[in-house]
Motif scaffolding. Structure first.
Motif, PDB file in Angstrom:
ATOM      1  N   GLN A 171       5.442   2.926   8.248  1.00  0.00           N
ATOM      2  CA  GLN A 171       5.077   2.305   6.975  1.00  0.00           C
ATOM      3  C   GLN A 171       6.313   1.823   6.221  1.00  0.00           C
ATOM      4  O   GLN A 171       6.354   0.685   5.728  1.00  0.00           O
ATOM      5  CB  GLN A 171       4.314   3.319   6.117  1.00  0.00           C
ATOM      6  CG  GLN A 171       4.148   2.953   4.648  1.00  0.00           C
ATOM      7  CD  GLN A 171       3.180   1.807   4.429  1.00  0.00           C
ATOM      8  OE1 GLN A 171       2.294   1.590   5.235  1.00  0.00           O
ATOM      9  NE2 GLN A 171       3.344   1.079   3.338  1.00  0.00           N
ATOM     10  N   ALA A 194      -1.456   1.678   8.927  1.00  0.00           N
ATOM     11  CA  ALA A 194      -2.779   1.795   8.301  1.00  0.00           C
ATOM     12  C   ALA A 194      -3.799   2.397   9.263  1.00  0.00           C
ATOM     13  O   ALA A 194      -4.562   3.310   8.899  1.00  0.00           O
ATOM     14  CB  ALA A 194      -3.250   0.424   7.819  1.00  0.00           C
ATOM     15  N   ARG A 197      -2.859   6.131   9.899  1.00  0.00           N
ATOM     16  CA  ARG A 197      -3.120   6.972   8.737  1.00  0.00           C
ATOM     17  C   ARG A 197      -4.617   7.150   8.495  1.00  0.00           C
ATOM     18  O   ARG A 197      -5.064   8.236   8.129  1.00  0.00           O
ATOM     19  CB  ARG A 197      -2.445   6.358   7.505  1.00  0.00           C
ATOM     20  CG  ARG A 197      -0.939   6.596   7.467  1.00  0.00           C
ATOM     21  CD  ARG A 197      -0.272   5.903   6.318  1.00  0.00           C
ATOM     22  NE  ARG A 197       1.022   6.528   6.021  1.00  0.00           N
ATOM     23  CZ  ARG A 197       1.841   6.111   5.057  1.00  0.00           C
ATOM     24  NH1 ARG A 197       1.524   5.067   4.310  1.00  0.00           N
ATOM     25  NH2 ARG A 197       2.987   6.739   4.853  1.00  0.00           N
ATOM     26  N   GLU A 198      -5.394   6.085   8.698  1.00  0.00           N
ATOM     27  CA  GLU A 198      -6.842   6.210   8.518  1.00  0.00           C
ATOM     28  C   GLU A 198      -7.420   7.197   9.529  1.00  0.00           C
ATOM     29  O   GLU A 198      -8.301   8.004   9.197  1.00  0.00           O
ATOM     30  CB  GLU A 198      -7.512   4.850   8.663  1.00  0.00           C
ATOM     31  CG  GLU A 198      -9.010   4.890   8.390  1.00  0.00           C
ATOM     32  CD  GLU A 198      -9.649   3.522   8.343  1.00  0.00           C
ATOM     33  OE1 GLU A 198     -10.884   3.452   8.251  1.00  0.00           O
ATOM     34  OE2 GLU A 198      -8.915   2.513   8.388  1.00  0.00           O
ATOM     35  N   ILE A 203      -9.617   7.656   5.138  1.00  0.00           N
ATOM     36  CA  ILE A 203      -9.558   6.410   4.388  1.00  0.00           C
ATOM     37  C   ILE A 203      -9.237   6.624   2.915  1.00  0.00           C
ATOM     38  O   ILE A 203      -8.707   5.738   2.247  1.00  0.00           O
ATOM     39  CB  ILE A 203     -10.894   5.633   4.515  1.00  0.00           C
ATOM     40  CG1 ILE A 203     -10.782   4.252   3.891  1.00  0.00           C
ATOM     41  CG2 ILE A 203     -12.040   6.428   3.904  1.00  0.00           C
ATOM     42  CD1 ILE A 203      -9.726   3.359   4.494  1.00  0.00           C
ATOM     43  N   ASN A 205      -7.129   8.894   1.698  1.00  0.00           N
ATOM     44  CA  ASN A 205      -5.801   9.472   1.494  1.00  0.00           C
ATOM     45  C   ASN A 205      -4.877   8.451   0.821  1.00  0.00           C
ATOM     46  O   ASN A 205      -4.895   7.270   1.178  1.00  0.00           O
ATOM     47  CB  ASN A 205      -5.211   9.894   2.843  1.00  0.00           C
ATOM     48  CG  ASN A 205      -3.880  10.607   2.701  1.00  0.00           C
ATOM     49  OD1 ASN A 205      -2.836   9.982   2.625  1.00  0.00           O
ATOM     50  ND2 ASN A 205      -3.925  11.928   2.660  1.00  0.00           N
ATOM     51  N   THR A 208      -2.875   6.263   3.234  1.00  0.00           N
ATOM     52  CA  THR A 208      -3.680   5.220   3.875  1.00  0.00           C
ATOM     53  C   THR A 208      -3.903   4.058   2.924  1.00  0.00           C
ATOM     54  O   THR A 208      -3.785   2.880   3.308  1.00  0.00           O
ATOM     55  CB  THR A 208      -5.038   5.791   4.314  1.00  0.00           C
ATOM     56  OG1 THR A 208      -4.843   6.934   5.148  1.00  0.00           O
ATOM     57  CG2 THR A 208      -5.848   4.754   5.072  1.00  0.00           C
ATOM     58  N   SER A 211      -0.907   1.807   2.654  1.00  0.00           N
ATOM     59  CA  SER A 211      -0.783   0.871   3.774  1.00  0.00           C
ATOM     60  C   SER A 211      -1.746  -0.306   3.604  1.00  0.00           C
ATOM     61  O   SER A 211      -1.380  -1.462   3.842  1.00  0.00           O
ATOM     62  CB  SER A 211      -1.066   1.595   5.099  1.00  0.00           C
ATOM     63  OG  SER A 211      -0.112   2.600   5.335  1.00  0.00           O
TER      64      SER A 211
END
Length: 276
Positions: A171, A194, A197-198, A203, A205, A208, A211
């Motif tokens: 990121q 993204a 992280r998702e 979703i 967070n 996320t 991103s």
């Protein structure tokens, strides 16, 4: 304190780097005073006072530590001291820029050394992210790119592909590329961050959503309005749910999202006129 001092850039060390966690001010000043009494350090005055050490004192102390097997230990302690004072993503404050700037020479001084312990190497990677983000905020984009690239390289060697720390490096490197105007490269990095992280964090967070928000910016820059609309909507809805309607991040996302919709509306309006 003398051992720790010698591992930093001895030309000027902020006192905050020398004071141990939970050490009382009285005890700290007594220890510092003992070093001053033997003329091993000199200490300035004022709120942002720094301490200085003569080059020969620093080199002698380092040599003594190396002969007694303690140099690596104190370099590890120095890395940890810096990491505790140089906050990472989302925690840096404009009001502390003066302190961060004073810490930068010491960070680079310690980066010059070779570390073998995994914990130390990962701590270096974290500091590279922290200093890289600070460099971005100061417009030092090339320096930020170099540090973020090195952090990602370290974490790729030591961590799994879905580790949140590795995704943090992806990121941050994407952000550095975005600031450098390398949009396609930034897009690839931020898409990876993204998606990862998702999957790992969910979703809602904040990482996320960060991103997704950056992907919205790139979408607008690249005139990829459909992507900007999609990521902007998801980021806005996520921040509303996670942070609330009136949180600063939600309000900023709403402003960015409104800008995207305005551009999108103008695009479709122009397209319809050309069709007519």
């Amino acid at each position: 304190m003398l051992s720790l001092f010698s591992t930093f850039d001895y030309h000027g060390v902020p006192l905050v780097l020398l004071q141990k966690d939970k050490e009382t001010e009285t005890k700290f000043r007594a220890a510092l005073g003992a070093l001053q009494a033997f003329s091993l350090v000199t200490v300035g005055r004022g709120k942002d006072a720094i301490a200085k050490m003569h080059r020969l004192v620093a080199l002698s102390t380092q040599q003594w530590l190396e002969m007694n097997g303690g140099l690596d230990y104190w370099r590890s302690e120095a890395i940890r001291s810096l990491a505790s004072k140089f906050p990472g993503p989302g925690r840096q404050e404009f009001a502390a820029w003066t302190l961060y700037e004073a810490l930068v020479p010491h960070v680079h001084c310690l980066f010059a050394h070779h570390y073998t312990a995994t914990d130390d190497i990962l701590q270096v990677a974290q500091l590279q992210i922290s200093v890289g983000l600070y460099d971005l905020s100061r417009g030092r984009y090339s320096e930020a790119f170099d540090l973020c690239s090195k952090s990602l390289e370290i974490r790729q060697q030591l961590l799994s592909q879905d580790d949140p720390l590795l995704l943090e490096s992806v990121q941050t490197l994407g952000e550095a590329l975005l600031h450098r105007g390398e949009l396609q490269e930034a897009l690839a990095m931020l898409k990876t961050a993204a998606a990862g992280r998702e999957k790992v964090l969910g979703i809602r967070n904040p990482d996320t959503l960060e991103s997704l928000s950056d992907l919205t910016i790139i979408g607008l820059e690249l005139d990829n309005l459909e992507m900007a609309e999609s990521t902007g909507t998801r980021a806005l809805e996520g921040r509303r749910d996670a942070l609330g309607e009136h949180h600063l991040d939600t309000l900023l996302q709403r402003k960015r999202h409104s800008k995207g919709f305005l551009i999108l509306e103008k695009f479709y309006m122009a397209k319809s006129i050309l069709t007519l």
